[in-house]
Scaffold this active site. Sequence first.
Site, PDB file in Angstrom:
ATOM      1  N   LYS A  13       4.656  -6.617  -3.766  1.00 38.97           N
ATOM      2  CA  LYS A  13       5.343  -7.913  -3.781  1.00 38.97           C
ATOM      3  C   LYS A  13       4.723  -8.883  -2.772  1.00 38.97           C
ATOM      4  CE  LYS A  13       9.493  -6.354  -2.811  1.00 38.97           C
ATOM      5  NZ  LYS A  13       9.326  -4.890  -2.760  1.00 38.97           N
ATOM      6  N   ARG A  88      18.296  -7.933  -2.005  1.00 41.50           N
ATOM      7  CA  ARG A  88      18.209  -6.475  -2.134  1.00 41.50           C
ATOM      8  C   ARG A  88      19.563  -5.853  -2.429  1.00 41.50           C
ATOM      9  NH1 ARG A  88      13.289  -6.112   1.427  1.00 41.50           N
ATOM     10  NH2 ARG A  88      12.478  -4.004   1.362  1.00 41.50           N
ATOM     11  N   ARG A 127      -1.942   1.022   3.697  1.00 46.00           N
ATOM     12  CA  ARG A 127      -1.703  -0.418   3.925  1.00 46.00           C
ATOM     13  C   ARG A 127      -1.940  -0.791   5.390  1.00 46.00           C
ATOM     14  NH1 ARG A 127       3.628  -3.327   1.752  1.00 46.00           N
ATOM     15  NH2 ARG A 127       4.793  -2.000   3.180  1.00 46.00           N
ATOM     16  N   ARG A 153       2.013  -0.927   9.743  1.00 39.94           N
ATOM     17  CA  ARG A 153       3.439  -1.149  10.008  1.00 39.94           C
ATOM     18  C   ARG A 153       4.089   0.169  10.399  1.00 39.94           C
ATOM     19  NH1 ARG A 153       5.885  -4.437   4.981  1.00 39.94           N
ATOM     20  NH2 ARG A 153       7.549  -2.982   5.441  1.00 39.94           N
ATOM     21  N   ARG A 164      13.051   4.338   1.989  1.00 40.73           N
ATOM     22  CA  ARG A 164      13.092   2.968   1.474  1.00 40.73           C
ATOM     23  C   ARG A 164      13.136   2.973  -0.046  1.00 40.73           C
ATOM     24  NH1 ARG A 164       8.039   0.903   4.508  1.00 40.73           N
ATOM     25  NH2 ARG A 164       8.076  -0.856   3.105  1.00 40.73           N
TER      26      ARG A 164
HETATM   27  P1  AMP Z   1       9.918  -5.284   3.545  1.00 43.00           P
HETATM   28  O1  AMP Z   1       8.915  -5.926   4.417  1.00 43.00           O
HETATM   29  O2  AMP Z   1      10.461  -6.225   2.513  1.00 43.00           O
HETATM   30  O3  AMP Z   1       9.446  -3.994   2.950  1.00 43.00           O
HETATM   31  O4  AMP Z   1      11.185  -4.918   4.478  1.00 43.00           O
HETATM   32  C1  AMP Z   1      11.048  -4.018   5.555  1.00 43.00           C
HETATM   33  C2  AMP Z   1      12.431  -3.569   6.044  1.00 43.00           C
HETATM   34  O5  AMP Z   1      13.171  -4.722   6.500  1.00 43.00           O
HETATM   35  C3  AMP Z   1      13.330  -2.933   4.988  1.00 43.00           C
HETATM   36  O6  AMP Z   1      13.062  -1.548   4.845  1.00 43.00           O
HETATM   37  C4  AMP Z   1      14.714  -3.216   5.568  1.00 43.00           C
HETATM   38  O7  AMP Z   1      15.000  -2.352   6.663  1.00 43.00           O
HETATM   39  C5  AMP Z   1      14.538  -4.619   6.132  1.00 43.00           C
HETATM   40  N1  AMP Z   1      14.820  -5.665   5.122  1.00 43.00           N
HETATM   41  C6  AMP Z   1      13.942  -6.603   4.639  1.00 43.00           C
HETATM   42  N2  AMP Z   1      14.523  -7.418   3.750  1.00 43.00           N
HETATM   43  C7  AMP Z   1      15.809  -6.989   3.640  1.00 43.00           C
HETATM   44  C8  AMP Z   1      16.923  -7.388   2.854  1.00 43.00           C
HETATM   45  N3  AMP Z   1      16.825  -8.414   1.973  1.00 43.00           N
HETATM   46  N4  AMP Z   1      18.097  -6.719   3.012  1.00 43.00           N
HETATM   47  C9  AMP Z   1      18.214  -5.692   3.883  1.00 43.00           C
HETATM   48  N5  AMP Z   1      17.195  -5.237   4.646  1.00 43.00           N
HETATM   49  C10 AMP Z   1      15.999  -5.877   4.527  1.00 43.00           C
END
Ligand code: AMP
Length: 207
Positions: A13, A88, A127, A153, A164
């Site tokens: 994404k 989410r 990554r 990360r 996740r």
């Molecule tokens: P991402 O970079 O989108 O993979 O997000 C990394 C982490 O941030 C996720 O595993 C969650 O812990 C938190 N996170 C990011 N976006 C959200 C969201 N919309 N709702 C809840 N947690 C989020």
Amino acid sequence: MDLVLFGPPGAGKGTQAQRLVELLGVPQISTGDLMRAERKAGTELGKKFDEYMSKGQLVPDSLVIDLFADRLGKPDAAKGAIFDGFPRTQAQAQALDDLLARLGRSIHKVVVIDLAVEDILDRITGRRVDPATGQVYHVRYNPPPPGITVEQRKDDTEEVVRTRDQSYRRDTEPVLPYYETRGLVARVDGLGELDEITQRIREAIGA
Ligand code: AMP
């Protein structure tokens, strides 16, 4: 244009959102990036986010929605945005609709990037991110240019990836019918070259 990019963590994404920014002339809004910025700045909010992020758990809706609403209100998002990693949960999806409605806007499409967990593990463990720009690379599929220092990360480990992925299947996927009933969902195969996937998304959104 307001576009939601949906799909399991690691499906691509963020990478595709960065490419669509150029094409559509609207910013990417990634709640994950916003949270990582808070965490890096060492704020109280950042510490709170880290409690959940480091375990691969979702951050509570109230915190995420406030953070998102603040970003959506910035001038560069006045004509639309690409939502990456938000919504989410059902509560977040409802909040997004309400916020957009107040601006006289609505979601153009929800593009789901489909990818199996085994393919995700292959991608995520390779990554790398440039901490200076946020640009995403992969050690094999999209290596960083020479001279760029990248980092991994801290939630990109197999154990956290599996958590996740489970939270995506349990909490996030059930949001899709909310969009399906409105005819907004387009599914694209997330396996293939970056250009191919961008092309599939372009066809799905008519851009
Ligand atoms: P991402 O970079 O989108 O993979 O997000 C990394 C982490 O941030 C996720 O595993 C969650 O812990 C938190 N996170 C990011 N976006 C959200 C969201 N919309 N709702 C809840 N947690 C989020």
